[in-house]
Design a protein around this motif. Sequence first.
Motif, mmCIF file in Angstrom:
data_model
loop_
_atom_site.group_PDB
_atom_site.id
_atom_site.type_symbol
_atom_site.label_atom_id
_atom_site.label_comp_id
_atom_site.label_asym_id
_atom_site.label_seq_id
_atom_site.Cartn_x
_atom_site.Cartn_y
_atom_site.Cartn_z
ATOM 1 N N LEU A 37 -4.712 5.797 -12.510
ATOM 2 C CA LEU A 37 -3.438 5.445 -12.224
ATOM 3 C C LEU A 37 -3.115 6.159 -11.079
ATOM 4 O O LEU A 37 -2.493 5.447 -10.056
ATOM 5 C CB LEU A 37 -2.288 5.379 -13.140
ATOM 6 N N VAL A 38 -3.492 7.236 -10.670
ATOM 7 C CA VAL A 38 -3.043 8.033 -9.488
ATOM 8 C C VAL A 38 -4.084 7.381 -8.215
ATOM 9 O O VAL A 38 -3.177 7.126 -7.049
ATOM 10 C CB VAL A 38 -3.544 9.528 -9.463
ATOM 11 N N TRP A 39 -4.926 6.950 -8.450
ATOM 12 C CA TRP A 39 -5.991 6.339 -7.478
ATOM 13 C C TRP A 39 -5.424 4.933 -7.183
ATOM 14 O O TRP A 39 -5.286 4.574 -6.041
ATOM 15 C CB TRP A 39 -7.622 6.375 -8.148
ATOM 16 N N LEU A 40 -4.833 4.369 -8.200
ATOM 17 C CA LEU A 40 -4.450 2.784 -8.086
ATOM 18 C C LEU A 40 -3.034 3.171 -7.132
ATOM 19 O O LEU A 40 -2.638 2.228 -6.153
ATOM 20 C CB LEU A 40 -4.123 2.096 -9.347
ATOM 21 N N TYR A 41 -2.377 4.258 -7.541
ATOM 22 C CA TYR A 41 -0.993 4.234 -6.854
ATOM 23 C C TYR A 41 -1.242 4.592 -5.231
ATOM 24 O O TYR A 41 -0.577 3.788 -4.324
ATOM 25 C CB TYR A 41 -0.187 5.456 -7.140
ATOM 26 N N ILE A 42 -2.272 5.525 -4.948
ATOM 27 C CA ILE A 42 -2.396 5.871 -3.559
ATOM 28 C C ILE A 42 -3.091 4.701 -3.053
ATOM 29 O O ILE A 42 -2.683 4.451 -1.678
ATOM 30 C CB ILE A 42 -3.509 7.150 -3.685
ATOM 31 N N GLU A 43 -3.892 3.829 -3.560
ATOM 32 C CA GLU A 43 -4.462 2.643 -2.580
ATOM 33 C C GLU A 43 -3.232 1.645 -2.551
ATOM 34 O O GLU A 43 -3.348 0.943 -1.444
ATOM 35 C CB GLU A 43 -5.520 1.924 -3.689
ATOM 36 N N PHE A 44 -2.168 1.513 -3.371
ATOM 37 C CA PHE A 44 -0.957 0.512 -3.022
ATOM 38 C C PHE A 44 -0.385 1.169 -1.737
ATOM 39 O O PHE A 44 0.204 0.345 -1.095
ATOM 40 C CB PHE A 44 -0.339 0.517 -4.247
ATOM 41 N N LEU A 45 -0.030 2.645 -1.755
ATOM 42 C CA LEU A 45 0.690 3.151 -0.790
ATOM 43 C C LEU A 45 -0.261 2.688 0.739
ATOM 44 O O LEU A 45 0.340 2.633 1.722
ATOM 45 C CB LEU A 45 0.534 4.869 -0.875
ATOM 46 N N ARG A 46 -1.475 3.068 0.648
ATOM 47 C CA ARG A 46 -2.262 2.756 1.730
ATOM 48 C C ARG A 46 -2.143 1.158 2.152
ATOM 49 O O ARG A 46 -1.920 0.988 3.661
ATOM 50 C CB ARG A 46 -3.704 2.981 1.664
ATOM 51 N N LEU A 47 -2.306 0.461 1.154
ATOM 52 C CA LEU A 47 -2.274 -1.042 1.671
ATOM 53 C C LEU A 47 -0.798 -1.424 2.081
ATOM 54 O O LEU A 47 -0.533 -2.206 3.159
ATOM 55 C CB LEU A 47 -2.199 -1.996 0.398
ATOM 56 N N LEU A 48 0.235 -0.865 1.388
ATOM 57 C CA LEU A 48 1.697 -1.260 1.892
ATOM 58 C C LEU A 48 1.952 -0.756 3.274
ATOM 59 O O LEU A 48 2.716 -1.185 4.226
ATOM 60 C CB LEU A 48 2.635 -0.510 0.845
ATOM 61 N N SER A 49 1.587 0.627 3.737
ATOM 62 C CA SER A 49 1.512 1.273 4.988
ATOM 63 C C SER A 49 0.980 0.267 5.984
ATOM 64 O O SER A 49 1.404 0.208 7.129
ATOM 65 C CB SER A 49 1.016 2.453 4.966
ATOM 66 N N LYS A 50 -0.276 -0.273 5.731
ATOM 67 C CA LYS A 50 -0.653 -1.197 6.686
ATOM 68 C C LYS A 50 0.106 -2.573 7.111
ATOM 69 O O LYS A 50 0.106 -2.871 8.056
ATOM 70 C CB LYS A 50 -2.141 -1.478 6.303
ATOM 71 N N LEU A 51 0.824 -2.928 5.899
ATOM 72 C CA LEU A 51 1.187 -4.193 6.001
ATOM 73 C C LEU A 51 2.680 -3.820 6.755
ATOM 74 O O LEU A 51 3.450 -4.586 7.538
ATOM 75 C CB LEU A 51 1.734 -4.702 4.698
ATOM 76 N N ASN A 52 3.263 -2.741 6.475
ATOM 77 C CA ASN A 52 4.649 -2.076 7.283
ATOM 78 C C ASN A 52 4.248 -2.023 8.586
ATOM 79 O O ASN A 52 5.299 -2.227 9.394
ATOM 80 C CB ASN A 52 5.202 -1.223 6.559
#
Length: 257
Positions: A239-254
């Motif tokens: 779950l921690v891995w998944l959360y970090i990857e979502f942060l990375r993706l959302l940061s790219k989109l933002n």
Amino acid sequence: MSLNSKNPFLNNKTFSTTAVSKKDEVHQATIIDYNQDMTLSGTINKSLILFLLLLASAIVVWWLAFNGMNPIALTIGGAVIGLILVVIAAFKPQYAPFLAPGYALFEGLFIGGISAIFEAKYPGIVIQAVGATFVTFIVCLGLYKYKIVKVTEQFKSVVVAATLAIATYYVLSWVFSMFTSFVPVHYGNSLMSIGISIFVIVIAALNLFLDFDRIEKGVAQKMPKFMEWYGAMGLMITLVWLYIEFLRLLSKLNSKN
């Protein structure tokens, strides 16, 4: 390690059928509450405890960061110590009742710090990543529970192969970027980079199915009680891995806005 799950906990041989024969041996070697069998409800309760511990330490670092303290030291320290506890537990799962809470607390330092850093740059990104992680977990749990997605040996092989490829790519990219002018393709906000992030998130989500399967089999095999902490800790890692990857993706989109 076997190829049952890329999760560094749930792919440990402790979750294999051979571990059952060692149960009495473990009972004699320890004084922790191992006189009972692993249960699903117990694993769920332990997972909730770990989540609350992680959340508590993350909130502390978050508060400190937004009150003027640089969270880098706590972020790096939490990540390093958390990794050390994972490695120890992978070889000594009988100590999971002690190691799992420690992991949750130190990993919370990492999560709180990294979240504060991303939030400062992209306001609102943390709640989006938390929501995306929660929804992904619920969807995967539902798909697994109702047997819509079945964890076959072929399924395991494909997910593990993809996860190993991702891990290898990340390690090589980090090494090359440290000593050369090489810029990994997953850096930045290009379409290629965003595509890689989406792919990694999909693989991380698929690892949840492997984790659910390992926990379910551990219960069916009547593993010792400490495996509840072990299974909960392994699930938390994914779950921690998944959360970090979502942060990375959302940061790219933002960053494209």
